[in-house]
Design a protein around this motif. Sequence first.
Motif, PDB file in Angstrom:
ATOM      1  N   ALA A 156       0.289  -2.353 -10.469  1.00 46.18           N
ATOM      2  CA  ALA A 156       0.694  -1.136  -9.901  1.00 46.18           C
ATOM      3  C   ALA A 156       0.048  -0.233 -10.194  1.00 46.18           C
ATOM      4  N   CYS A 157      -0.012   0.941  -9.509  1.00 46.17           N
ATOM      5  CA  CYS A 157      -0.762   2.157  -9.626  1.00 46.17           C
ATOM      6  C   CYS A 157      -0.198   3.378  -8.959  1.00 46.17           C
ATOM      7  N   GLU A 158      -0.694   4.518  -9.386  1.00 43.20           N
ATOM      8  CA  GLU A 158       0.048   5.800  -8.487  1.00 43.20           C
ATOM      9  C   GLU A 158      -1.104   6.372  -7.634  1.00 43.20           C
ATOM     10  N   LYS A 159      -0.449   6.689  -6.556  1.00 44.40           N
ATOM     11  CA  LYS A 159      -1.170   7.493  -5.448  1.00 44.40           C
ATOM     12  C   LYS A 159      -0.336   8.290  -4.703  1.00 44.40           C
ATOM     13  N   ALA A 160      -0.750   9.621  -4.751  1.00 47.55           N
ATOM     14  CA  ALA A 160      -0.014  10.698  -4.156  1.00 47.55           C
ATOM     15  C   ALA A 160       1.475  10.716  -4.503  1.00 47.55           C
ATOM     16  N   GLY A 161       1.679  10.330  -5.722  1.00 48.30           N
ATOM     17  CA  GLY A 161       3.078  10.333  -6.437  1.00 48.30           C
ATOM     18  C   GLY A 161       3.768   9.292  -6.074  1.00 48.30           C
ATOM     19  N   GLN A 162       3.304   8.087  -5.500  1.00 48.11           N
ATOM     20  CA  GLN A 162       4.184   7.068  -5.173  1.00 48.11           C
ATOM     21  C   GLN A 162       3.269   5.706  -5.920  1.00 48.11           C
ATOM     22  N   VAL A 163       4.185   4.753  -5.770  1.00 47.95           N
ATOM     23  CA  VAL A 163       3.772   3.399  -6.383  1.00 47.95           C
ATOM     24  C   VAL A 163       3.165   2.747  -5.442  1.00 47.95           C
ATOM     25  N   TRP A 164       1.834   2.089  -5.655  1.00 48.95           N
ATOM     26  CA  TRP A 164       1.065   1.210  -4.664  1.00 48.95           C
ATOM     27  C   TRP A 164       0.786   0.075  -5.493  1.00 48.95           C
ATOM     28  N   THR A 165       0.422  -1.239  -4.804  1.00 46.43           N
ATOM     29  CA  THR A 165       0.116  -2.188  -5.489  1.00 46.43           C
ATOM     30  C   THR A 165      -1.313  -2.888  -4.851  1.00 46.43           C
ATOM     31  N   VAL A 166      -2.068  -3.368  -5.853  1.00 44.03           N
ATOM     32  CA  VAL A 166      -3.309  -3.945  -5.316  1.00 44.03           C
ATOM     33  C   VAL A 166      -3.634  -5.137  -6.075  1.00 44.03           C
ATOM     34  N   SER A 167      -4.388  -6.114  -5.473  1.00 41.40           N
ATOM     35  CA  SER A 167      -4.702  -7.374  -5.898  1.00 41.40           C
ATOM     36  C   SER A 167      -6.049  -7.256  -6.911  1.00 41.40           C
ATOM     37  N   ALA A 168      -6.376  -8.053  -7.793  1.00 41.30           N
ATOM     38  CA  ALA A 168      -7.315  -7.844  -8.779  1.00 41.30           C
ATOM     39  C   ALA A 168      -8.764  -7.745  -7.981  1.00 41.30           C
ATOM     40  N   ASP A 169      -9.020  -8.227  -6.603  1.00 44.47           N
ATOM     41  CA  ASP A 169     -10.214  -8.409  -6.044  1.00 44.47           C
ATOM     42  C   ASP A 169     -10.209  -7.067  -5.019  1.00 44.47           C
ATOM     43  N   GLY A 170      -9.090  -6.370  -5.166  1.00 48.02           N
ATOM     44  CA  GLY A 170      -9.229  -4.869  -4.299  1.00 48.02           C
ATOM     45  C   GLY A 170      -8.598  -5.124  -3.128  1.00 48.02           C
ATOM     46  N   LYS A 171      -7.980  -6.409  -2.664  1.00 54.23           N
ATOM     47  CA  LYS A 171      -7.437  -6.470  -1.582  1.00 54.23           C
ATOM     48  C   LYS A 171      -5.908  -5.994  -1.393  1.00 54.23           C
ATOM     49  N   ASP A 172      -5.275  -6.236  -0.312  1.00 51.81           N
ATOM     50  CA  ASP A 172      -3.821  -6.218  -0.459  1.00 51.81           C
ATOM     51  C   ASP A 172      -3.350  -4.788  -0.929  1.00 51.81           C
ATOM     52  N   PHE A 173      -4.040  -3.631  -0.632  1.00 47.32           N
ATOM     53  CA  PHE A 173      -3.489  -2.228  -1.222  1.00 47.32           C
ATOM     54  C   PHE A 173      -2.579  -1.644  -0.367  1.00 47.32           C
ATOM     55  N   ALA A 174      -1.363  -1.510  -1.074  1.00 50.59           N
ATOM     56  CA  ALA A 174      -0.417  -0.980  -0.110  1.00 50.59           C
ATOM     57  C   ALA A 174       0.825  -0.490  -0.869  1.00 50.59           C
ATOM     58  N   ARG A 175       1.528   0.560  -0.354  1.00 51.19           N
ATOM     59  CA  ARG A 175       2.692   1.181  -1.061  1.00 51.19           C
ATOM     60  C   ARG A 175       3.621   0.181  -1.376  1.00 51.19           C
ATOM     61  N   ALA A 176       4.351   0.130  -2.654  1.00 54.72           N
ATOM     62  CA  ALA A 176       5.399  -0.859  -2.876  1.00 54.72           C
ATOM     63  C   ALA A 176       6.664  -0.388  -2.591  1.00 54.72           C
ATOM     64  N   PHE A 177       6.958   0.902  -2.574  1.00 53.65           N
ATOM     65  CA  PHE A 177       8.312   1.231  -2.042  1.00 53.65           C
ATOM     66  C   PHE A 177       8.187   2.840  -2.099  1.00 53.65           C
ATOM     67  N   PHE A 178       9.368   3.262  -1.548  1.00 44.89           N
ATOM     68  CA  PHE A 178       9.592   4.839  -1.643  1.00 44.89           C
ATOM     69  C   PHE A 178      10.411   5.358  -2.577  1.00 44.89           C
ATOM     70  N   ASP A 179      10.139   6.618  -3.117  1.00 43.41           N
ATOM     71  CA  ASP A 179      10.829   7.327  -3.957  1.00 43.41           C
ATOM     72  C   ASP A 179      10.767   8.561  -3.787  1.00 43.41           C
ATOM     73  N   ARG A 180      11.897   9.428  -3.552  1.00 44.76           N
ATOM     74  CA  ARG A 180      11.899  10.976  -3.306  1.00 44.76           C
ATOM     75  C   ARG A 180      11.313  11.680  -4.398  1.00 44.76           C
ATOM     76  N   GLY A 181      10.896  11.204  -5.673  1.00 49.87           N
ATOM     77  CA  GLY A 181      10.095  12.197  -6.451  1.00 49.87           C
ATOM     78  C   GLY A 181       8.600  11.848  -6.651  1.00 49.87           C
ATOM     79  N   ARG A 182       8.044  12.287  -7.903  1.00 48.12           N
ATOM     80  CA  ARG A 182       6.571  12.070  -8.200  1.00 48.12           C
ATOM     81  C   ARG A 182       6.600  11.072  -9.421  1.00 48.12           C
ATOM     82  N   ILE A 183       5.910   9.812  -8.807  1.00 43.82           N
ATOM     83  CA  ILE A 183       6.353   8.614  -9.881  1.00 43.82           C
ATOM     84  C   ILE A 183       5.377   8.606 -10.981  1.00 43.82           C
ATOM     85  N   VAL A 184       5.481   8.727 -12.355  1.00 42.27           N
ATOM     86  CA  VAL A 184       4.620   8.611 -13.437  1.00 42.27           C
ATOM     87  C   VAL A 184       5.399   7.482 -14.594  1.00 42.27           C
ATOM     88  N   ASP A 185       4.525   7.184 -15.580  1.00 38.35           N
ATOM     89  CA  ASP A 185       4.761   6.290 -16.577  1.00 38.35           C
ATOM     90  C   ASP A 185       5.638   5.040 -15.904  1.00 38.35           C
TER      91      ASP A 185
END
Length: 220
Positions: A156-185
């Motif tokens: 899981a990683c952060e992009k534009a304040g949202q959570v995204w997930t990506v595979s170890a080979d760089g594929k399947d990069f997509a936003r995991a879910f929506f949250d109204r705030g800016r996600i950290v930690d």
Amino acid sequence: MRTLLIAGAMLWGLVGPAAAAPMSLKGAMAYPFTSGLVSSPDGKRIAWVREVAGVRNIWVASGSGAQPVQVTGFAADDGQELTQVVFSPDGHSLFFVRGGDHDGNWAAAGNLAPNPDASPDEPKVMLWRADTSGATPAKPLAECDAPAISPKGVIACEKAGQVWTVSADGKDFARAFFDRGRIVDMAWSPDGSRLAYVSRREGHALIGIFGGPALPITYV
């Protein structure tokens, strides 16, 4: 008296030779500097960032008898920092972020990444993967920050304040879910089934727990 003699010797060691051979700015900036020390989950490896003459690379050591291995091959003093170093659950891969200004008090206008060497190519904050053996070159995976790796290997990683997930080979990069705030930690549960995070809102913040696409987010 002993203390005075020691202090005098130290002072002479500092000012005596320095008067004959003063340190240059180039020499000071070339001095090696290390940061970001982390260990693998099993404690068998450690990794750190080493900066020499402005060039940053990541090194890994395995055991007390083995020689440290440089696992990245960056060769330019381009001002692109290496941060957020984290091992994979099996300890055979390293994930890190290249670029950004993680010590800054606030983001630059337009959320632009630092570009101190005036490169015509816009720098991006990128998630990278490196082999801890150094046998294969490190490669970029996705444009995101602050990786959190679950025990199952989900990144899981952060992009534009949202959570995204990506595979170890760089594929399947997509936003995991929506949250109204800016996600950290972000932090995974021990079994890797849930992701906790801080959702920063205007004037306050919430702790959210994401348990899967079919479940509502729980705010605790």
